[in-house]
Every structure is written in C-alpha cells, then in structure tokens.
Scaffold this active site. Structure first.
Site: not given
Ligand code: TRP
Ligand code: ZN
Length: 879
Positions: A266-270, A302-303, A306, A325
C-alpha cells in the site's frame, strides 16, 4: 530472484551485531541500466575490547565494483564478496569502508531495492531491499545517520529526493545536476528512500504545536495534481490528530509523499519521504469510490503515524514487526474513528478482521502476532501482524483504561526514542505506569489461533440471579498444539425488555469492572445478583476481544438485540448473526435438494432497520449487508460447497427484497445525491445505503433496468461501480450489462486505476464462466503482468474473492491459479506469494474440490528453483 535455501530464522537466535555503522554516506549516479552506488560507511566495533570478529555485510544480487578501507584499496585476501555477502576477514575496530556497486534499476522487476516505475527512479527497502542497493548490515537494529547525494541528467530527472532535510543542490557540467539530503535522525536501512524523476507537486505547509513550520509536498505524475488534494487534506488532519491524541509532533523541516504506479504494497513510511502506491493517493469523485477515499485517509495517516511508531522507535528485529505495524494500525483506526463515525468504523474493522485474519488464524498459515520463526519475512506482513496486532493494542487500552494507556504510551516514547525495541519493552512501559502484571495478557502476542468462548446463560427468577457460564478454548495451530489460558476482556450488557441495560447488585466469579468481564481461567461462572427479569445478554460489545462466540441463546434474543442493543456494534452483530444462521440453514437445505425457507421475521427486521431514521445511513447499510459467501463458509467450517452457499445467499436477498419491495424502492428514491459531491462520511453513508438497496432491488424482476438507469445517471464512481457490479453479477448476459461494461471501458480505458475496478468487478462475477473471462481479460491491452495493482485486481480478486468462479467444481480455477502464479513469480516473487494465499483454506472445501486444489498446490511445490517467498507459502499451505 532469491531462490529458496530452506534457511529458517528464529527469534531465540537474536544477537546484536558485532559492528555498528553510526554514519552512512551514499552517492548515486543515476542511469536506468547502470547506476553507480558509492557507500561510505563509518564502521565501529560494538565492543572495542572484544577480539576482532569478521564483518559480514548483507547483499542480494550485488556486484562489488570497488572497495577501500580508510581510503586504501584492499587486497583480495582481506575480503570475500559474493552477490549476497561481503566479508571483511580481519577489520580494525574503527574505520571507513567505501563500497562501489553497480545496479540496474530498469531490470528490477521485483520492485524491491532501487527500481523504475513509469520512468521514475524509486526505492522500496523494507524489509530487506536495501541489500539490493549496497552491502550493509541490513537489519533494523543497526541505526545510522544518512547523507545522500544524487546525481542525474537535469532535463530528464529534474526532481531529486531522499530522506531528511535538503542541504545542497546545484548544476554540473554536461546538463547534469545534483542534490544532497541529510537525515539527522539515526535510522535503520529499511527506512532509506530515494526518488528521482519528472513529477508534478502539490505543496502546502503545516505548523506544529510548538510552532515549527513544515513544508509538505505530494509528488504525482504531471497533470494529476488535482487528484492529490484529498490526500493533502488527510495528511494535515493526521499531523494535527497525532499532536492531540498522542502528543506527537513532526520533527523535520519537510515531509514529502510520492505516488508511484508500481508498488508491491500500500505505502511505505520512509523517514520524511513516504512512497505510496498511487491507488492510495489519487482521487476525485469521477474516478475514486468512497472506499478509495476512506483508504487514502487511513493509509496517509498510517504512514505518517509511523514517524513515531516505527521510525523514532523502530523494531529490534523482524520478529517484532507488530511493534510498529499493530500499534500503527491501532492509531490509524482511532484516527478514522475520530474523523468519521466511530460505530461504523468499528463494524468495518471487524468485518475486515474476520474476512482476512480469521481465515489466516484458522488455517495452515496461522502464526502468532509476534512470530517465532520465518523463512521469508515478506510473508509476515499479514492480517495477523497488522489487524490482530491492532486488536491486541485495543484490548490493552480496554484493560488499562484510556488514562493509563496514554501514560504507558508516553513512557514508551520517552524511554525508547531513538532505539530499536521489542514487544517486551512495549508491555513493560504499561506495566510500569499502571502497576499491573501483563504476563498473561502477553500471550496475545505469543499464541496463534482465534480463541473461542462457549457461553450458556441461566436466569433464576426467584433468587433474582443471572448466571453466565463461560469457557475459553484456544484451538491448536501449526507447531502449537497446546495452548495456555488467555486474559480475555469481554465487554457486555444485560439488556432488559425496555432495551436498557439492567443494573445488577453484584457480580461474582470473575473480575467485572466498567462493563467488562475479565476472563483469565478456563471456566468462569459469573453470577449477577439483583436481576429481576431475564435479560438478553449482549456479549463482546464493541468487539472488545478478537474471539469467536458460541452462545446458547433464544433466537428471539438476537432479533431483540438487533433492534435495541445500546451498543451499535452489537446491534449490527445481532442482525448479522440472524442472517448467518438463516444462511447456514438454507445452504443445508439446498444441499438436500430442498427450497430454503426463511422466517418472515428476517424480512421484517430488515425493513425496520432500513427505515429507522434514528440510525446513521452508513450503519443501516452495514446492518443490511448479508454476510459474504466466504463469511458463511467460515461459519460452516468444513465440507464447503460454494455453489450451495451462493444459492442460499441469493435466495435470502430475493426473500428480503420481495417482502420489502415498496419500502426499499421508496427509501432508494429518497437517497439520491443532491448538490455537489462530498466525500465526507455522512454523504458516503447515504450512497452506501442507496447502493445496498439497489443490490436488493436489482435481484427482483425489472432489476436489470433499475441497475442500468443507476449506471447511466451516476455522477460519481461509487454509484457507477455499484451499478456495474449489480449488472455484471446478477445480469451477466443482459444487453444492459454488456453495454455498461463497454461504456465504462470506453470512458476510462486510459486510466489504469479506474480500469482496475473494471477488471475486479468482472473477476468477481459469480459462476463457472468467470475462469475464461479472467483468462480473456489478462490479454486486455490495459492489463499488465508487471504491475501489482493490475495483478491484484484481476487475479487477486478472482483467487481470493470469487467463491463460485474460482472454486469451480472441475478445478479449472486451480489450474489457472498454478499457471498464473508460476508466471508471476519469475518477475515478482513477493506478489506471487501473496496471490498464492488464495488457496490457504483449501482444506475446508468438499472432498472433490479439495483434491483438485491439492493437485494445483503440489504442481507448484514440485517446480524446480522456486523463490523463497513462494515455496514458503506453498509448503506451509500443504503441510
Ligand atoms: N511498512 C509498510 C506499511 O506501512 C509495509 C510495506 C510497504 C512493505 N512496502 C512493503 C512491506 C514492501 C514489505 C515489502 O505497512
Ligand atoms: Zn505500516
């Protein structure tokens, strides 16, 4: 592709790394087929007194192009380098290591590490993608301060982003330019991010509670800027909410979000640079449904959340994934509950939990919220870790109360800021602030399986006592045959004939506080005294514990609670139970070649709920939604014949619709949107109720015309997609259905995200013909095997969301399953493994289908050179 080595990682094997990397300087010279990465790592032995250990860095498919220690080239004897490992045999205690690797983003189809999406360079490093960029201690407990320099062609790649704050940029010779980013917060490598390309931006700003101004940017494809307005609004509301609800402020000068089309999740919290699947950023009324708007709001939140739960405090190891999570899902649930309707949100959460987590917990892939072993960590981003993980945090708050919960959170933030923590650390903060012993509660993290409560009730009119006999049991799950007794907080009410909760004098047999029974033993006999009339018992209000209930109760109590329970969740639950039981009985009759016979009381109840103006429209829509085919199958438990369940469900829908035809038609007509579109919860609720009534009415004679008019007059995607669903699922062969599909295709053929709805609606169409339809759609010009969203909407919907189509009696669906998944695996093992969970409940099928499903699974299992991702899922599914 990383092929399966059979290696198992175990929680008990954790030990800290021998070396630390306090500082990481990265330089990228970007080019699609050959990007030069130079990593300059400041490395220090953790224990300077310890005798020297080799330094072992992780890699994945890397080629080392250069290596220097404190600036001096190393000799071949000093190190050994393979694609997945770099070993320095005898390093000093303190040094700088410079590594050069050459990677090819354009050839990266796994979408982990540095890859290209629609010509944009982007990264995904969680969980173990950083090692596809350079050799590193790629584990979450190694925190480093990053400085990143990016160089590229200025015209082709005008935008250069990374984590933290921008510190420098400038032009270079030959039309090239560069930018330098510095992130002052030490972070693990999985939070590293880089984005470079030619994108449009929506800018805004947010001033934090302490007066810090933050520049906000959402980057999207040129021309799509207006579609990011809702996401920007959701971001600002999230930032404000986290200050108010958790006292958490943002900490950098900038916060950027980038939407990309090719994304595995879905998305990533970098840190400071969230990267999103564009599905969870882009929206307007013409292209996005109300569900899309709600998902965007939730995932943006959510992101963002994080940043504190995940980034400032991260995980010691991947076994602790639920630490960030589960907690962050709980936070985004609370945010959405505050922004929308709390009751409606809770019902939606429970529906999701039951649809995704319950089957996981009750099948071969069951694992604890905090697993103890894994072969491929990518396969543990599950409903159990996320959704059940959130439920566990919710129970913690129920047990402690809101005040002590907040105090525990504050202590957790204070104590572990800047650290990589564990579930034990988290629980300790709550034990220390509340003085409670949470060791029995901690079992929720350690034991897999959905606990069941068996309940009987007895009223003694003479003695004026009401007694609940409650017994808990936790079923066995893979590799955990014996379970310990859990602490289960059950919120309840004793509902009197006037619909109000009865007061009682005393409760004995369990600790009962604030409307919650705390179960800790196998059996409790909870006796309430001073109870004059026989109450209807309302159990697990608000779904206070993620358990299943087997309550021995009079049928009329459920009908009564469905109308009168003061707890909205339980009222919804009561109606849902009424329908589920009717559907189970109907499906048994169908298997015996008998007609279903539904009680008129169900239709009356449906009518009463539909016209109850005292209830929110969104609530009425949820209450009137019949349980899904998979929900019914789960309640039946085994020997499933999906065709019988489908027939029972259709029969109930027709039965309710026939009995309420005029009433439903009248309400339907009154609910039409007037005025301009708004995505707010009340407007979405109105649309949900109207579309649900359409679903009932479209099952009646003449329904095809109604659905067709609904489609033609729709002014937003929610209504349009609902009508298209009704047409294609109930009236597949009708000219109106075929026309609507082609009109939709004509209008939205160029919009990939909207075409995903077109694919998904057709992939979900019931019946034996859908296997062939799915094969045909896979050849459609808008489809692509390279894009995860396309794969999920066509194949994901079919494998996980189409009971009669996928589980076709002759097994053709399963053959397509095996072929498709093996094909996808070659490019993207992570997505292939996820699609493969579509057969996790194969053992609940009737024997013939079960055997055909097993054959398909075995055919995958016996393929040579499987990826770790896929073989892990398939082997556990078959075990
Ligand atoms: N940490 C991400 C979230 O907010 C999860 C996620 C995004 C992820 N891209 C990914 C996990 C690729 C594994 C691989 O939930
Ligand atoms: Zn997450």
């Amino acid at each position: 592709m990383r092929t399966d080595t059979g290696q198992v990682f175990r929680l008990e094997d954790y030990r800290p790394s021998d070396y630390l990397i306090p500082q990481t300087d990265l330089s990228f010279i970007l080019s699609p087929d050959s990007t030069l990465v130079t990593a300059t790592l400041t490395i220090r032995r953790r224990d300077p007194g310890a005798r020297n250990a080799p330094l072992v860095l992780d890699g994945d498919g890397l080629q080392l192009r250069g290596i220097r220690l404190d600036g001096k080239p190393l000799s071949q004897d000093d190190y050994s380098a393979t694609p997945d490992k770099l070993v320095l045999h005898n390093p000093p205690a303190d040094f700088t290591l410079t590594l050069e690797t050459d990677i090819a983003p354009s050839k990266n189809t796994a979408l982990m590490g540095l890859y290209r999406s629609n010509g944009v360079y982007c990264t995904q490093c969680e969980a173990e993608g950083f090692r596809r960029i350079t050799y590193f201690l790629d584990r979450p407990d190694v925190l480093s301060v990053y400085t990143v320099r990016i160089q590229a062609d200025r015209a082709e790649v005008p935008l250069l982003l990374s984590n933290g704050n921008p510190v420098e940029k400038g032009d270079l010779a030959d039309g090239r330019h560069f930018a330098v980013w510095h992130d002052p917060f030490p972070k693990p490598s999985y939070l590293f991010a880089l984005v470079a390309g030619d994108l449009g931006v929506v800018s805004d700003s947010f001033t934090t509670a302490s007066g810090r101004a933050v520049d906000l940017g959402i980057y999207v494809e040129h021309g799509k800027e207006p579609l990011a307005a809702y996401a920007m609004d959701a971001l600002k509301r999230s930032m404000k909410w986290d200050e108010e609800a958790f006292g958490r402020e943002y900490d950098l000068d900038v916060f950027n979000i980038v939407a990309v089309s090719d994304f595995n999740m879905g998305a990533m919290e970098n840190k400071g640079l969230n990267i999103f699947n564009d599905k969870y950023v882009l929206a307007d009324e013409d292209t996005a449904s109300d569900t899309d708007f709600a998902n965007i709001e939730a995932i943006i939140a959510h992101e963002y959340f994080h940043n504190w739960t995940g980034n400032r405090i991260t995980c010691r190891d991947w076994f602790q994934l639920c630490l960030k999570e589960g907690l962050t899902v709980f936070r985004d649930h609370e945010f959405s509950a505050d922004q929308r309707s709390r009751a409606v949100k809770r019902i939606a959460e429970v529906r999701t939990l039951r649809a995704h987590q319950f089957p996981e917990d009750q099948g071969p892939l069951a694992h604890p919220v905090r697993p103890r072993r894994y072969r491929e960590i990518n396969n543990f981003y599950t409903a159990t870790v996320y959704e059940k993980g959130s439920e566990v945090v919710r129970m913690l708050r129920t047990i402690l109360g809101a005040d002590d919960f907040r105090k525990g959170m504050d202590l957790y933030f204070e104590r572990h800021d800047g650290e990589a923590a564990t579930i034990e650390d988290f629980l300790k903060a709550f034990e220390d602030t509340s003085g409670r012993d949470l060791s029995q509660f901690a079992l929720w993290y350690h034991q897999a399986g959905t606990p069941n409560l068996t309940v009987t009730a007895e009223h003694d009119a003479e003695a004026e006592t009401f007694t609940l006999q409650i017994e808990q049991s936790v079923p066995p799950t893979p590799s955990e045959s014996r379970k310990r007794l859990m602490h289960i907080p059950v919120q309840f009410g004793l509902v009197g004939s006037d619909g109000r909760d009865l007061a009682y004098a005393e409760a004995e047999g369990a600790s009962v506080e604030g409307g919650v029974i705390h179960l800790r033993k196998r059996r409790h006999s909870v006796r309430f005294s001073g109870v004059r009339e026989r109450p209807a018992v309302s159990l697990n209000r608000g779904f206070s514990a993620p358990v299943t209930l087997s309550v021995e109760q009079r049928a009329e109590d459920q009908f009564f609670l469905a109308r009168h329970d003061s707890d909205a969740f339980s009222r919804w639950q009561a109606f849902n139970t009424v329908m589920t039981e009717a559907l189970m009985a109907a499906s048994r009759r169908i298997l015996d070649d008998r007609e279903p016979d539904f009680s008129p009381a169900i239709a009356e109840l449906a009518g009463a709920v539909a016209e109850d103006k005292g209830l929110e429209e969104a609530f009425r829509a949820l209450a009137l939604t019949p349980p899904g085919e998979a929900d019914i199958a789960r309640e039946i438990g085994g020997n499933i014949d999906p065709d019988a369940i489908f027939a029972a469900r259709e029969a109930l829908i027709r039965f309710i619709a026939e009995a309420n035809r005029d009433l439903f038609a009248g309400i339907y007509a009154n609910l039409k949107d007037g005025g301009p579109f708004s995505p707010d919860a009340a407007s979405a609720g109105r649309r949900a109720l109207r579309n649900l009534l359409l679903d009932y009415l479209s099952a009646l004679p003449g329904g095809v015309d109604l659905a067709s008019r609904h489609f033609a007059s729709a002014t937003n995607m929610t209504d349009r997609a609902a009508a298209l669903t009704g047409l294609t699922h109930r009236h597949q062969a009708a000219a109106q259905a075929i026309e609507a599909l082609s009109a939709f295709e004509k209008t939205y053929g160029k919009d990939a995200l909207v075409m995903d709805k077109w694919f998904a609606i057709q992939a979900a169409a019931p019946g034996a013909g859908t296997v062939d339809a799915v094969k045909r759609l896979a050849a459609h010009p808008s489809f692509s095997l390279a894009n995860p969203n396309r794969l999920r909407s066509l194949f994901g919907t079919f494998f996980s969301g189409n009971q009669t189509g996928f589980h076709r009696a002759d097994g053709a669906g399963y053959v397509l399953f095996a072929d498709t998944i093996l094909g996808i695996e070659k490019r993207n093992p992570q997505v292939a493994a996820r699609l493969a969970t579509g057969l996790r409940s194969w053992r609940s099928l009737e024997p013939k289908r079960q055997e055909l499903a097993r054959k398909a699974l075995v055919s995958i299992a016996s393929t040579k050179g499987l990826s770790a991702d896929l073989s892990d899922i398939i082997e556990r599914t078959l075990a």
